[in-house]
Design a protein around this motif. Sequence first.
Motif, PDB file in Angstrom:
ATOM      1  N   ARG A 129       0.837  -1.209   0.000  1.00 13.64           N
ATOM      2  CA  ARG A 129       0.000   0.000   0.000  1.00 13.64           C
ATOM      3  C   ARG A 129       0.868   1.254   0.000  1.00 13.64           C
ATOM      4  N   ARG A 130       2.163   1.050   0.037  1.00 17.54           N
ATOM      5  CA  ARG A 130       3.067   2.206   0.178  1.00 17.54           C
ATOM      6  C   ARG A 130       3.247   2.938  -1.149  1.00 17.54           C
ATOM      7  N   ASP A 131       3.888   4.103  -1.059  1.00 16.93           N
ATOM      8  CA  ASP A 131       3.973   4.933  -2.270  1.00 16.93           C
ATOM      9  C   ASP A 131       4.940   4.394  -3.322  1.00 16.93           C
ATOM     10  N   ASN A 170      -2.649   3.181 -10.918  1.00 14.72           N
ATOM     11  CA  ASN A 170      -3.601   4.138 -10.335  1.00 14.72           C
ATOM     12  C   ASN A 170      -3.100   4.778  -9.034  1.00 14.72           C
ATOM     13  N   SER A 171      -1.832   4.543  -8.744  1.00 10.25           N
ATOM     14  CA  SER A 171      -1.298   5.008  -7.465  1.00 10.25           C
ATOM     15  C   SER A 171      -1.487   6.526  -7.270  1.00 10.25           C
ATOM     16  N   ASP A 174      -5.179   7.347  -6.651  1.00  8.15           N
ATOM     17  CA  ASP A 174      -5.561   7.011  -5.279  1.00  8.15           C
ATOM     18  C   ASP A 174      -5.159   8.117  -4.323  1.00  8.15           C
ATOM     19  N   ASP A 175      -3.913   8.560  -4.473  1.00  9.05           N
ATOM     20  CA  ASP A 175      -3.416   9.578  -3.560  1.00  9.05           C
ATOM     21  C   ASP A 175      -2.499  10.544  -4.317  1.00  9.05           C
ATOM     22  N   PRO A 176      -3.075  11.653  -4.811  1.00 11.60           N
ATOM     23  CA  PRO A 176      -2.278  12.597  -5.610  1.00 11.60           C
ATOM     24  C   PRO A 176      -1.122  13.247  -4.838  1.00 11.60           C
ATOM     25  N   THR A 177      -1.127  13.153  -3.499  1.00 17.85           N
ATOM     26  CA  THR A 177       0.018  13.751  -2.781  1.00 17.85           C
ATOM     27  C   THR A 177       1.300  12.995  -3.137  1.00 17.85           C
ATOM     28  N   ARG A 178       1.144  11.788  -3.651  1.00 19.33           N
ATOM     29  CA  ARG A 178       2.332  11.011  -4.058  1.00 19.33           C
ATOM     30  C   ARG A 178       3.093  11.687  -5.194  1.00 19.33           C
ATOM     31  N   THR A 197       6.250   5.237 -14.285  1.00 19.75           N
ATOM     32  CA  THR A 197       5.774   6.039 -13.148  1.00 19.75           C
ATOM     33  C   THR A 197       5.590   7.499 -13.574  1.00 19.75           C
ATOM     34  N   LYS A 198       6.548   7.979 -14.369  1.00 18.81           N
ATOM     35  CA  LYS A 198       6.473   9.367 -14.840  1.00 18.81           C
ATOM     36  C   LYS A 198       5.231   9.550 -15.713  1.00 18.81           C
ATOM     37  N   ARG A 199       4.964   8.536 -16.562  1.00 16.23           N
ATOM     38  CA  ARG A 199       3.785   8.632 -17.433  1.00 16.23           C
ATOM     39  C   ARG A 199       2.491   8.628 -16.614  1.00 16.23           C
TER      40      ARG A 199
END
Length: 430
Positions: A129-131, A170-171, A174-178, A197-199
Amino acid sequence: MAIKIKTDFSGLLSAMTSAERRIIKGISALAAKRGERAYIVGGFARDMLLGFPNFDIDCVVEGDACELAEELAKSLGGCHATINRKFHTAKIKKGNLTIDIASAREEKYAAAGELPSVRRSTIKNDVSRRDFTINAIYISINRDDFGKLSCEKTYLSDLKKGLIRVFHKNSFEDDPTRIFRAVRFAARFGFRIESFTKRFMQKALKDGMLKKISSFRAKRELAILLNEINAPEALEIAFSTGLAKAALPGIKKTAVKNLKTARLIWLDFFIYLQEQFDFFLYMLLVLQKDLSCARRREFVKTLTLKKKDRVALLFPKSSMNKILRRVLRNDPAWRVDADELRDEQLLFLVLLAMSKNPERGAKTEKRVMDYILRLKRKKPFHSSGELIRMGFPREKLGALAKEITSGRRGGKILSKSQEYGFLVRKLKKW
Ligand code: ATP
Ligand code: MG
């Protein structure tokens, strides 16, 4: 280039400070007593592998983190655990260390940007569940396998290669602060954001995901990002990924160069600045340097800031330039004007001069340094009460204090008796 990382942690405790050792031993013993298992995780594990100091001890227990934290706080003494039962987390502050203990858990995101619902689970599930993979490595602090490092091979190889990689596409939704976090770690460690990840990140930004998080959370992430010494590099990455366009509208790429110069100035002043110097505010001042007044107001409005920070950011450009002209002329008035400015603004003044020309920059830096080191502390010897008792009217005190301060800083008033003489002469003239 491969990064060298430490992987043998059998002597884990010997690499720690005595305060850290006491805490880790405490958690380990409490977990054993409670029949639970405990691990070092997140940034603390990552930075141990990289050999970086980290004052934020992240721990996970397969069990009840809140109860364990309460027992730990009691055994450490002089501190207490702040508990969040809903998220199964607890925080303890002990000296300069922060201890974050969480129950191993799984998370479900109902909608983009919302906080997840959580339920207790195992360390293995907790990790996914981590970033990013580099933050998903864990080290056992259980007696039977103390110091054993566990994770998928790819996580370690990402750390060695210096890659920031999310777990699934979708990471960021889920959490845009990432998005902020990815940029922060890339800048801090000089890592690269892995191409998929960049994409994913660029897509999330294009889909307006930043708007899904509260302005409070967005501002907090921005503050953490710009509070890093590598803020200029972070801004560079923010431009290349699209984060800057979304989070800092109106800010131009030239701001990166300004931030780099600003950091050099800050390094010259660093040892003389007070602890409360706000690097984030300084970076904001530099960021909005080339914005028009209207744009500055808009920019400041988007950030939820304290009033005194807003005042500093909206300090009129014309007044700043007036002070700068006085500094360059060595007009004594500036030594009193400077009292209106916070240290962050004084360093910004040096940057303003520097961007006009290096010679003016050097002159301004020397004078500002002299003000911060020596002159700033020189205030009137007489208190307001004493001045009133001498017969000065209350409404004149402000102007009078400025005059005395100017005399003190210009070397004309060196002692309280000299100041008294000056005041007596002044009274006679009135
Ligand atoms: P820092 O050194 O800046 O504190 P950190 O990685 O320790 O970096 P924390 O915010 O302290 O960051 O979080 C601790 C750990 O919790 C992270 O390493 C990561 O595993 C996890 N984490 C934190 N925030 C998130 C998030 N938004 N999404 C998923 N995991 C997160
Ligand atoms: Mg941390």
